[in-house]
Design a protein around this motif. Structure first.
Motif, PDB file in Angstrom:
ATOM      1  N   GLN A   1       0.828  -1.206   0.000  1.00 47.45           N
ATOM      2  CA  GLN A   1       0.000   0.000   0.000  1.00 47.45           C
ATOM      3  C   GLN A   1       0.864   1.258   0.000  1.00 47.45           C
ATOM      4  O   GLN A   1       0.559   2.227  -0.687  1.00 47.45           O
ATOM      5  N   THR A   2       1.940   1.245   0.771  1.00 51.63           N
ATOM      6  CA  THR A   2       2.814   2.414   0.849  1.00 51.63           C
ATOM      7  C   THR A   2       3.756   2.491  -0.338  1.00 51.63           C
ATOM      8  O   THR A   2       4.074   3.587  -0.818  1.00 51.63           O
ATOM      9  N   TYR A   3       4.168   1.335  -0.837  1.00 46.91           N
ATOM     10  CA  TYR A   3       5.142   1.291  -1.930  1.00 46.91           C
ATOM     11  C   TYR A   3       4.497   0.607  -3.132  1.00 46.91           C
ATOM     12  O   TYR A   3       4.388  -0.613  -3.204  1.00 46.91           O
ATOM     13  N   SER A   4       4.060   1.426  -4.070  1.00 44.95           N
ATOM     14  CA  SER A   4       3.322   0.940  -5.232  1.00 44.95           C
ATOM     15  C   SER A   4       4.233   0.179  -6.180  1.00 44.95           C
ATOM     16  O   SER A   4       5.403   0.519  -6.368  1.00 44.95           O
ATOM     17  N   ASN A   5       3.670  -0.840  -6.813  1.00 45.10           N
ATOM     18  CA  ASN A   5       4.385  -1.613  -7.827  1.00 45.10           C
ATOM     19  C   ASN A   5       4.170  -1.046  -9.222  1.00 45.10           C
ATOM     20  O   ASN A   5       4.648  -1.613 -10.199  1.00 45.10           O
ATOM     21  N   ARG A   6       3.431   0.030  -9.325  1.00 43.41           N
ATOM     22  CA  ARG A   6       3.235   0.661 -10.627  1.00 43.41           C
ATOM     23  C   ARG A   6       4.566   1.166 -11.155  1.00 43.41           C
ATOM     24  O   ARG A   6       5.452   1.555 -10.394  1.00 43.41           O
ATOM     25  N   PRO A   7       4.745   1.174 -12.467  1.00 48.02           N
ATOM     26  CA  PRO A   7       6.030   1.598 -13.036  1.00 48.02           C
ATOM     27  C   PRO A   7       6.414   3.010 -12.618  1.00 48.02           C
ATOM     28  O   PRO A   7       5.563   3.896 -12.515  1.00 48.02           O
TER      29      PRO A   7
ATOM     30  N   GLN B   1       8.427   6.324 -13.545  1.00 47.79           N
ATOM     31  CA  GLN B   1       9.066   7.151 -14.567  1.00 47.79           C
ATOM     32  C   GLN B   1       9.327   6.404 -15.870  1.00 47.79           C
ATOM     33  O   GLN B   1      10.394   6.484 -16.467  1.00 47.79           O
ATOM     34  N   GLY B   2       8.347   5.631 -16.310  1.00 49.46           N
ATOM     35  CA  GLY B   2       8.439   5.000 -17.626  1.00 49.46           C
ATOM     36  C   GLY B   2       9.482   3.914 -17.741  1.00 49.46           C
ATOM     37  O   GLY B   2       9.918   3.578 -18.842  1.00 49.46           O
ATOM     38  N   LEU B   3       9.866   3.302 -16.632  1.00 52.48           N
ATOM     39  CA  LEU B   3      10.932   2.301 -16.666  1.00 52.48           C
ATOM     40  C   LEU B   3      10.588   1.109 -17.536  1.00 52.48           C
ATOM     41  O   LEU B   3      11.468   0.460 -18.089  1.00 52.48           O
ATOM     42  N   TYR B   4       9.293   0.776 -17.660  1.00 51.32           N
ATOM     43  CA  TYR B   4       8.917  -0.458 -18.324  1.00 51.32           C
ATOM     44  C   TYR B   4       8.400  -0.261 -19.749  1.00 51.32           C
ATOM     45  O   TYR B   4       7.848  -1.187 -20.330  1.00 51.32           O
ATOM     46  N   GLY B   5       8.548   0.931 -20.300  1.00 52.85           N
ATOM     47  CA  GLY B   5       8.146   1.131 -21.681  1.00 52.85           C
ATOM     48  C   GLY B   5       6.689   0.795 -21.900  1.00 52.85           C
ATOM     49  O   GLY B   5       5.795   1.389 -21.275  1.00 52.85           O
ATOM     50  N   PRO B   6       6.389  -0.189 -22.800  1.00 50.42           N
ATOM     51  CA  PRO B   6       4.993  -0.505 -23.114  1.00 50.42           C
ATOM     52  C   PRO B   6       4.201  -1.006 -21.917  1.00 50.42           C
ATOM     53  O   PRO B   6       2.989  -0.963 -21.908  1.00 50.42           O
ATOM     54  N   TYR B   7       4.880  -1.467 -20.861  1.00 50.24           N
ATOM     55  CA  TYR B   7       4.176  -1.955 -19.676  1.00 50.24           C
ATOM     56  C   TYR B   7       3.509  -0.807 -18.916  1.00 50.24           C
ATOM     57  O   TYR B   7       2.669  -1.045 -18.055  1.00 50.24           O
TER      58      TYR B   7
ATOM     59  N   ASN C   1      -3.530  -0.667 -20.750  1.00 53.22           N
ATOM     60  CA  ASN C   1      -4.065  -1.715 -21.608  1.00 53.22           C
ATOM     61  C   ASN C   1      -3.155  -2.941 -21.637  1.00 53.22           C
ATOM     62  O   ASN C   1      -3.568  -4.016 -22.075  1.00 53.22           O
ATOM     63  N   ALA C   2      -1.894  -2.768 -21.205  1.00 48.22           N
ATOM     64  CA  ALA C   2      -0.987  -3.912 -21.187  1.00 48.22           C
ATOM     65  C   ALA C   2      -1.531  -4.974 -20.239  1.00 48.22           C
ATOM     66  O   ALA C   2      -1.442  -6.163 -20.499  1.00 48.22           O
ATOM     67  N   GLY C   3      -2.096  -4.538 -19.117  1.00 50.44           N
ATOM     68  CA  GLY C   3      -2.847  -5.457 -18.280  1.00 50.44           C
ATOM     69  C   GLY C   3      -2.068  -6.530 -17.576  1.00 50.44           C
ATOM     70  O   GLY C   3      -2.601  -7.606 -17.317  1.00 50.44           O
ATOM     71  N   SER C   4      -0.794  -6.318 -17.245  1.00 49.75           N
ATOM     72  CA  SER C   4      -0.037  -7.325 -16.535  1.00 49.75           C
ATOM     73  C   SER C   4      -0.254  -7.193 -15.029  1.00 49.75           C
ATOM     74  O   SER C   4      -0.032  -6.120 -14.466  1.00 49.75           O
ATOM     75  N   PHE C   5      -0.687  -8.266 -14.370  1.00 53.59           N
ATOM     76  CA  PHE C   5      -0.916  -8.176 -12.925  1.00 53.59           C
ATOM     77  C   PHE C   5       0.385  -7.971 -12.167  1.00 53.59           C
ATOM     78  O   PHE C   5       0.375  -7.517 -11.025  1.00 53.59           O
ATOM     79  N   PHE C   6       1.520  -8.256 -12.790  1.00 55.91           N
ATOM     80  CA  PHE C   6       2.813  -8.034 -12.163  1.00 55.91           C
ATOM     81  C   PHE C   6       2.968  -6.573 -11.729  1.00 55.91           C
ATOM     82  O   PHE C   6       3.648  -6.281 -10.753  1.00 55.91           O
ATOM     83  N   LEU C   7       2.359  -5.663 -12.477  1.00 55.29           N
ATOM     84  CA  LEU C   7       2.558  -4.246 -12.243  1.00 55.29           C
ATOM     85  C   LEU C   7       1.297  -3.551 -11.724  1.00 55.29           C
ATOM     86  O   LEU C   7       1.154  -2.346 -11.850  1.00 55.29           O
ATOM     87  N   LYS C   8       0.410  -4.318 -11.136  1.00 50.98           N
ATOM     88  CA  LYS C   8      -0.807  -3.759 -10.569  1.00 50.98           C
ATOM     89  C   LYS C   8      -0.678  -3.631  -9.048  1.00 50.98           C
ATOM     90  O   LYS C   8       0.119  -4.319  -8.414  1.00 50.98           O
ATOM     91  N   ASP C   9      -1.473  -2.744  -8.476  1.00 57.75           N
ATOM     92  CA  ASP C   9      -1.573  -2.606  -7.030  1.00 57.75           C
ATOM     93  C   ASP C   9      -2.881  -3.233  -6.553  1.00 57.75           C
ATOM     94  O   ASP C   9      -3.747  -3.603  -7.357  1.00 57.75           O
ATOM     95  N   GLN C  10      -3.022  -3.296  -5.225  1.00 55.63           N
ATOM     96  CA  GLN C  10      -4.269  -3.807  -4.650  1.00 55.63           C
ATOM     97  C   GLN C  10      -5.408  -2.820  -4.942  1.00 55.63           C
ATOM     98  O   GLN C  10      -5.153  -1.626  -5.022  1.00 55.63           O
TER      99      GLN C  10
END
Length: 406
Positions: A75-81, A83-89, A93-102
């Motif tokens: 909650q305190t530290y988001s897994n969202r990218p 500063q654009g580190l992941y490019g298309p991710y 719409n990329a929709g990868s749960f790897f980069l989603k938060d709760q």
């Protein structure tokens, strides 16, 4: 049994070893840094455990307890990218749960894990398959020099994951992308890979099997569906390829650790399943394929005596945490007899721990004893080659040669 600190395959004196420059002058992204980053990590833990790095525009978090706290607090530290580190991710719409938060992360992740395909019970059931694949390939290795990447890690990874996911192991786009996944070249393959996986979603819907991908399609469809076919394709892409890339690197680097450190080939470290699992965990703690992860602070927070502002980038240095003397006692020594009281962070920690962590651990604990029994003693036959950068060290060549038993 103890071995001096160093990155597997690194040349003595490379990177920052003995470097007394101010931390502000250390370039954490340059390839030379990753040849031996551990002296710099030790300095960070000692001098500035939570340190603002201008080069990365982010906080570097280096101590085990702080790193684990960051990874645990989604909650305190988001897994969202960041500063654009992941490019298309970065695209929603990329929709990868790897980069989603709760709560999205949990809901989406359950689609891919709720069927039990990655559970302890599933891995126990896979042991026979793992042993069969490993024993068959290792028995067929040539008697002389080999390459741990070309001859062991890539074919083992492709062969096992093909069985696990019911995918073709030969002449398939996903196999070609394994070694490049964490590096810029893979972006060129992304459209082809997404088309491949989107077609796979449709095929598994029409004729589902018992594999984790089929179970994920059925689970998603039962929820509405929750995810579009394009989003399912993105998640298949990440689930299969990120897992494959990490697994192949862990296999190759584990072989390199054994080759560089002859004591680790002693049969007592591999003679029972308990010994093999303990030795595998120590090797995973030691080698680290991924050096750091990326998080973004969602609120102002204090960590390690420093004030982190909402929106700041935060890099938990998992490779540093795994060498923290305050936790491991002698973190800069490799000791296969170590009875660790805490988990290493090789595959992350907390809600975002790698989905395939249990798979990789079980596979290594199965493969390494078979390799030692069949090939020991062996040593490095040359200087390993790696692609280094962006927090990841990926092996491309690890030459192995038989050692003189005398």
């Amino acid at each position: 049994m103890a071995v001096n600190d160093g990155l597997s395959g690194a040349q003595a004196g490379a990177g920052t070893q003995g470097d007394e420059r101010p931390l502000q002058e250390v370039v954490f992204q340059e390839p030379d840094f990753f040849r031996d980053p551990y002296p710099a990590y030790a300095r960070l833990r000692s001098e500035a455990p939570v340190w603002w790095c201008e080069e990365q525009s982010a906080w570097l978090v280096s101590r085990y307890e702080d790193v684990r706290a960051v990874l645990l607090d989604a909650q305190t530290y988001s897994n969202r990218p960041h500063q654009g580190l992941y490019g298309p991710y970065d695209d929603d719409n990329a929709g990868s749960f790897f980069l989603k938060d709760q709560p999205e992360h949990t809901a989406w992740r359950r689609i891919f894990t709720g069927g039990g395909g990655f559970s302890a019970a599933a891995m126990k059931a896979c042991r026979d398959v793992m042993e069969e694949i490993c024993a068959d390939l290792i028995a067929k290795l040539p008697a002389g020099d080999i390459d741990a990447v070309r001859d062991i890690s890539v074919p083992l990874t492709a062969g096992f994951l093909a069985r696990l996911y019911d995918l073709p192991a030969d002449d398939a786009p996903w196999v070609e992308a394994i070694t490049d996944f964490y590096h810029p070249g893979t972006a060129e393959l992304t459209p082809t890979l997404l088309a491949y996986f989107e077609d796979l979603v449709k095929k598994r819907r029409e004729a589902p099997g018992h594999d984790p991908l089929s179970k994920a399609v059925l689970a998603n469809d039962s929820k509405g569906p929750l995810l579009t076919d394009q989003q399912m394709a993105w998640n298949f892409h990440d689930l299969v390829l990120a897992g494959a890339a990490s697994m192949y690197a862990a296999i190759a680097e584990s072989v390199a650790v054994l080759a560089e450190n002859p004591e680790t080939q002693d049969s007592r470290h591999w003679e029972s399943s308990e010994a093999a699992e303990r030795s595998t965990e120590e090797i995973l703690r030691w080698l680290e394929h991924s050096h750091w992860l990326f998080r973004t602070a969602t609120v102002d927070v204090e960590l390690g005596g420093r004030r982190i502002r909402a929106g700041d980038g935060v890099f938990p240095l998992i490779a540093s945490a795994n060498r923290d003397d305050d936790v491991w006692g002698n973190g800069s020594e490799l000791d296969l007899g170590r009875n660790a009281g805490v988990p290493n962070l090789a595959f992350g920690y907390g809600p975002h721990i790698a989905v395939g962590a249990m798979v990789a651990r079980a596979f290594l604990a199965t493969m390494l004893p078979i390799l030692v029994r069949a090939r020991a003693p062996f040593r490095l036959g040359g200087v390993p080659e790696r692609v280094l950068g962006n927090g990841v060290s990926t092996p491309t060549t690890i030459p192995i040669t038989p050692a003189d038993e005398s």
